[in-house]
Design a protein around this motif. Structure first.
Motif, PDB file in Angstrom:
ATOM      1  N   ARG A  44      25.942  41.210  45.437  1.00 22.40           N
ATOM      2  CA  ARG A  44      26.259  42.657  45.576  1.00 22.40           C
ATOM      3  C   ARG A  44      27.709  42.851  45.350  1.00 22.40           C
ATOM      4  NH1 ARG A  44      25.096  40.998  50.931  1.00 22.40           N
ATOM      5  NH2 ARG A  44      26.919  40.610  52.168  1.00 22.40           N
ATOM      6  N   ASN A  45      28.400  44.197  44.935  1.00 17.65           N
ATOM      7  CA  ASN A  45      29.471  44.496  44.564  1.00 17.65           C
ATOM      8  C   ASN A  45      30.465  44.786  45.899  1.00 17.65           C
ATOM      9  OD1 ASN A  45      28.799  46.960  45.709  1.00 17.65           O
ATOM     10  ND2 ASN A  45      28.978  47.909  43.599  1.00 17.65           N
ATOM     11  N   ASN A  46      30.113  44.326  47.322  1.00 14.15           N
ATOM     12  CA  ASN A  46      31.145  44.718  47.978  1.00 14.15           C
ATOM     13  C   ASN A  46      30.882  43.777  49.318  1.00 14.15           C
ATOM     14  OD1 ASN A  46      29.270  46.079  50.222  1.00 14.15           O
ATOM     15  ND2 ASN A  46      28.515  46.932  48.324  1.00 14.15           N
ATOM     16  N   PHE A  47      31.761  43.650  50.102  1.00 13.41           N
ATOM     17  CA  PHE A  47      31.534  42.961  51.358  1.00 13.41           C
ATOM     18  C   PHE A  47      32.746  43.268  52.294  1.00 13.41           C
ATOM     19  CE2 PHE A  47      32.482  39.519  54.290  1.00 13.41           C
ATOM     20  CZ  PHE A  47      31.426  39.202  55.086  1.00 13.41           C
ATOM     21  N   GLU A  48      32.370  44.069  53.321  1.00 15.03           N
ATOM     22  CA  GLU A  48      33.389  44.309  54.378  1.00 15.03           C
ATOM     23  C   GLU A  48      34.589  45.162  53.665  1.00 15.03           C
ATOM     24  OE1 GLU A  48      34.375  41.105  56.849  1.00 15.03           O
ATOM     25  OE2 GLU A  48      32.763  41.031  57.805  1.00 15.03           O
ATOM     26  N   GLY A  49      34.067  46.290  52.908  1.00 11.75           N
ATOM     27  CA  GLY A  49      35.090  47.099  52.264  1.00 11.75           C
ATOM     28  C   GLY A  49      35.793  46.508  50.989  1.00 11.75           C
ATOM     29  N   LYS A  50      35.499  45.160  50.705  1.00  5.28           N
ATOM     30  CA  LYS A  50      36.189  44.663  49.567  1.00  5.28           C
ATOM     31  C   LYS A  50      35.371  44.626  48.324  1.00  5.28           C
ATOM     32  CE  LYS A  50      38.632  41.263  52.434  1.00  5.28           C
ATOM     33  NZ  LYS A  50      38.772  39.910  52.671  1.00  5.28           N
ATOM     34  N   LYS A  51      35.961  44.872  47.117  1.00  2.11           N
ATOM     35  CA  LYS A  51      35.254  45.002  45.924  1.00  2.11           C
ATOM     36  C   LYS A  51      34.929  43.545  45.426  1.00  2.11           C
ATOM     37  CE  LYS A  51      35.055  47.111  41.287  1.00  2.11           C
ATOM     38  NZ  LYS A  51      33.650  47.429  41.155  1.00  2.11           N
ATOM     39  N   VAL A  52      33.656  43.176  45.474  1.00  2.00           N
ATOM     40  CA  VAL A  52      33.340  41.914  44.910  1.00  2.00           C
ATOM     41  C   VAL A  52      33.265  41.745  43.363  1.00  2.00           C
ATOM     42  CG1 VAL A  52      31.528  39.928  44.942  1.00  2.00           C
ATOM     43  CG2 VAL A  52      32.158  41.101  46.980  1.00  2.00           C
ATOM     44  N   VAL A  53      33.917  40.825  42.772  1.00  6.98           N
ATOM     45  CA  VAL A  53      33.768  40.847  41.390  1.00  6.98           C
ATOM     46  C   VAL A  53      32.488  40.033  40.921  1.00  6.98           C
ATOM     47  CG1 VAL A  53      34.851  40.123  39.222  1.00  6.98           C
ATOM     48  CG2 VAL A  53      36.113  41.170  41.012  1.00  6.98           C
ATOM     49  N   HIS A  54      32.410  38.859  41.417  1.00  8.34           N
ATOM     50  CA  HIS A  54      31.352  38.080  41.295  1.00  8.34           C
ATOM     51  C   HIS A  54      31.317  36.911  42.318  1.00  8.34           C
ATOM     52  CE1 HIS A  54      34.694  35.807  39.273  1.00  8.34           C
ATOM     53  NE2 HIS A  54      34.024  34.745  39.504  1.00  8.34           N
ATOM     54  N   LEU A  55      30.165  36.210  42.344  1.00  5.87           N
ATOM     55  CA  LEU A  55      30.153  34.876  43.401  1.00  5.87           C
ATOM     56  C   LEU A  55      30.048  33.492  42.501  1.00  5.87           C
ATOM     57  CD1 LEU A  55      27.173  36.109  45.496  1.00  5.87           C
ATOM     58  CD2 LEU A  55      29.691  36.384  45.933  1.00  5.87           C
ATOM     59  N   GLU A  56      30.622  32.827  43.285  1.00  3.34           N
ATOM     60  CA  GLU A  56      30.515  31.247  42.701  1.00  3.34           C
ATOM     61  C   GLU A  56      29.906  30.253  43.738  1.00  3.34           C
ATOM     62  OE1 GLU A  56      34.398  29.890  41.286  1.00  3.34           O
ATOM     63  OE2 GLU A  56      34.905  32.002  40.614  1.00  3.34           O
ATOM     64  N   TYR A  57      29.069  29.586  43.187  1.00  2.00           N
ATOM     65  CA  TYR A  57      28.093  28.690  44.186  1.00  2.00           C
ATOM     66  C   TYR A  57      28.428  27.130  43.849  1.00  2.00           C
ATOM     67  CZ  TYR A  57      25.489  32.773  46.075  1.00  2.00           C
ATOM     68  OH  TYR A  57      24.840  33.665  46.599  1.00  2.00           O
ATOM     69  N   GLU A  58      28.773  26.223  44.638  1.00  2.00           N
ATOM     70  CA  GLU A  58      28.554  24.995  44.437  1.00  2.00           C
ATOM     71  C   GLU A  58      27.708  24.176  45.410  1.00  2.00           C
ATOM     72  OE1 GLU A  58      32.626  23.333  44.929  1.00  2.00           O
ATOM     73  OE2 GLU A  58      33.384  24.659  43.557  1.00  2.00           O
ATOM     74  N   ALA A  59      27.135  23.134  45.078  1.00  2.00           N
ATOM     75  CA  ALA A  59      26.205  22.411  45.816  1.00  2.00           C
ATOM     76  C   ALA A  59      26.304  20.940  45.591  1.00  2.00           C
ATOM     77  CB  ALA A  59      24.848  22.853  45.505  1.00  2.00           C
ATOM     78  N   TYR A  60      25.924  20.066  46.498  1.00  2.00           N
ATOM     79  CA  TYR A  60      25.576  18.824  46.116  1.00  2.00           C
ATOM     80  C   TYR A  60      24.129  18.714  46.285  1.00  2.00           C
ATOM     81  CZ  TYR A  60      25.108  13.785  47.110  1.00  2.00           C
ATOM     82  OH  TYR A  60      24.892  12.438  47.160  1.00  2.00           O
ATOM     83  N   VAL A  61      23.929  18.473  44.829  1.00  2.00           N
ATOM     84  CA  VAL A  61      22.556  18.828  44.220  1.00  2.00           C
ATOM     85  C   VAL A  61      21.478  18.018  44.991  1.00  2.00           C
ATOM     86  CG1 VAL A  61      21.144  19.101  42.450  1.00  2.00           C
ATOM     87  CG2 VAL A  61      23.533  20.033  42.201  1.00  2.00           C
ATOM     88  N   PRO A  62      21.639  16.773  44.955  1.00  2.00           N
ATOM     89  CA  PRO A  62      20.611  15.575  45.670  1.00  2.00           C
ATOM     90  C   PRO A  62      20.640  16.142  46.961  1.00  2.00           C
ATOM     91  CG  PRO A  62      22.144  14.393  44.444  1.00  2.00           C
ATOM     92  CD  PRO A  62      22.828  15.812  44.420  1.00  2.00           C
ATOM     93  N   MET A  63      21.483  16.242  47.768  1.00  2.00           N
ATOM     94  CA  MET A  63      21.175  16.656  49.143  1.00  2.00           C
ATOM     95  C   MET A  63      20.402  18.011  49.344  1.00  2.00           C
ATOM     96  SD  MET A  63      24.222  16.522  52.162  1.00  2.00           S
ATOM     97  CE  MET A  63      23.282  16.231  53.714  1.00  2.00           C
ATOM     98  N   ALA A  64      21.018  19.091  48.504  1.00  2.00           N
ATOM     99  CA  ALA A  64      20.121  20.185  48.446  1.00  2.00           C
ATOM    100  C   ALA A  64      18.898  20.122  48.009  1.00  2.00           C
ATOM    101  CB  ALA A  64      21.049  21.392  47.488  1.00  2.00           C
ATOM    102  N   GLU A  65      18.432  19.366  47.158  1.00  2.00           N
ATOM    103  CA  GLU A  65      17.381  19.444  46.777  1.00  2.00           C
ATOM    104  C   GLU A  65      16.189  18.702  47.789  1.00  2.00           C
ATOM    105  OE1 GLU A  65      17.512  17.168  42.970  1.00  2.00           O
ATOM    106  OE2 GLU A  65      17.435  18.996  41.715  1.00  2.00           O
ATOM    107  N   THR A  66      16.781  17.517  48.566  1.00  2.00           N
ATOM    108  CA  THR A  66      16.283  17.046  49.458  1.00  2.00           C
ATOM    109  C   THR A  66      15.932  17.916  50.823  1.00  2.00           C
ATOM    110  OG1 THR A  66      17.023  14.715  48.978  1.00  2.00           O
ATOM    111  CG2 THR A  66      16.181  15.214  51.502  1.00  2.00           C
ATOM    112  N   GLU A  67      17.043  19.016  51.073  1.00  2.00           N
ATOM    113  CA  GLU A  67      16.822  19.734  52.018  1.00  2.00           C
ATOM    114  C   GLU A  67      15.715  20.962  51.820  1.00  2.00           C
ATOM    115  OE1 GLU A  67      18.201  19.676  55.268  1.00  2.00           O
ATOM    116  OE2 GLU A  67      18.633  17.519  54.646  1.00  2.00           O
ATOM    117  N   ILE A  68      15.623  21.419  50.476  1.00  2.00           N
ATOM    118  CA  ILE A  68      14.660  22.192  49.931  1.00  2.00           C
ATOM    119  C   ILE A  68      13.135  21.656  50.082  1.00  2.00           C
ATOM    120  CG2 ILE A  68      13.654  23.707  48.112  1.00  2.00           C
ATOM    121  CD1 ILE A  68      16.915  23.999  47.138  1.00  2.00           C
ATOM    122  N   LYS A  69      13.164  20.360  49.838  1.00  2.00           N
ATOM    123  CA  LYS A  69      12.043  19.676  49.909  1.00  2.00           C
ATOM    124  C   LYS A  69      11.256  19.626  51.299  1.00  2.00           C
ATOM    125  CE  LYS A  69      12.434  16.777  45.865  1.00  2.00           C
ATOM    126  NZ  LYS A  69      12.837  15.560  45.413  1.00  2.00           N
TER     127      LYS A  69
END
Length: 157
Positions: A44-69
């Protein structure tokens, strides 16, 4: 092959490419299911009155995949009628209106797939090590921690 006896399948993908809701939903379609429930989380383009330009996501992929499983295993125990499940999460820069996560679940009837999708996204946000950075138009950026995140709860105990 009897199409009612098709084996349930799980699809997990963590990637930097733009996500396709159509592609993810087609993975879970089954001739024995009358419901495909989908959750799409977008920037979305806003958060608590601030204009959001974009989001950036990072992950520890092996652990993230294990948790999703683990989440998908839990869903199969709670809703045995669920047939196929797909969880796709995007990493890197996600522009406004684009999907960061797409979850699709099929079941013979809508209640189970709807309940399972809600459980999946809520549990994913609470337990999967994927971190979100909100980048604002004027005030720089902030790394966000999901309020539900159990990592914080464990740290604070």
């Amino acid at each position: 092959m009897d199409e009612n006896n098709e084996e349930p399948r799980d699809f997990i993908r963590i990637c930097t490419e733009k996500l396709s809701t159509e592609e993810v939903s087609q993975l879970v379609v089954s001739p024995s299911c009358g419901a495909v429930s989908i959750f799409v989380g977008t920037t979305r383009n806003n958060f608590e009155g601030k204009k959001v330009v974009h989001l950036e996501y990072e992950a520890y992929v092996p652990m993230a995949e294990t948790e999703i499983k683990k989440i998908l295993t839990d869903i199969r125990q709670k809703w045995p009628s669920v047939k196929h499940m797909a969880v796709y999460h995007r990493l890197g820069l996600v522009p406004i209106c684009e999907a960061s996560v797409v979850i699709a679940i099929s079941s013979p009837h809508r209640d189970d797939s709807l309940d399972a999708v809600k459980y999946c996204i809520n549990t994913l946000k609470a337990s999967v090590p994927i971190w979100k950075k909100e980048v604002y138009e004027e005030e720089g950026s902030t790394w966000k921690e999901n309020q539900e995140c159990f990592w914080k709860k464990q740290k604070d105990s």
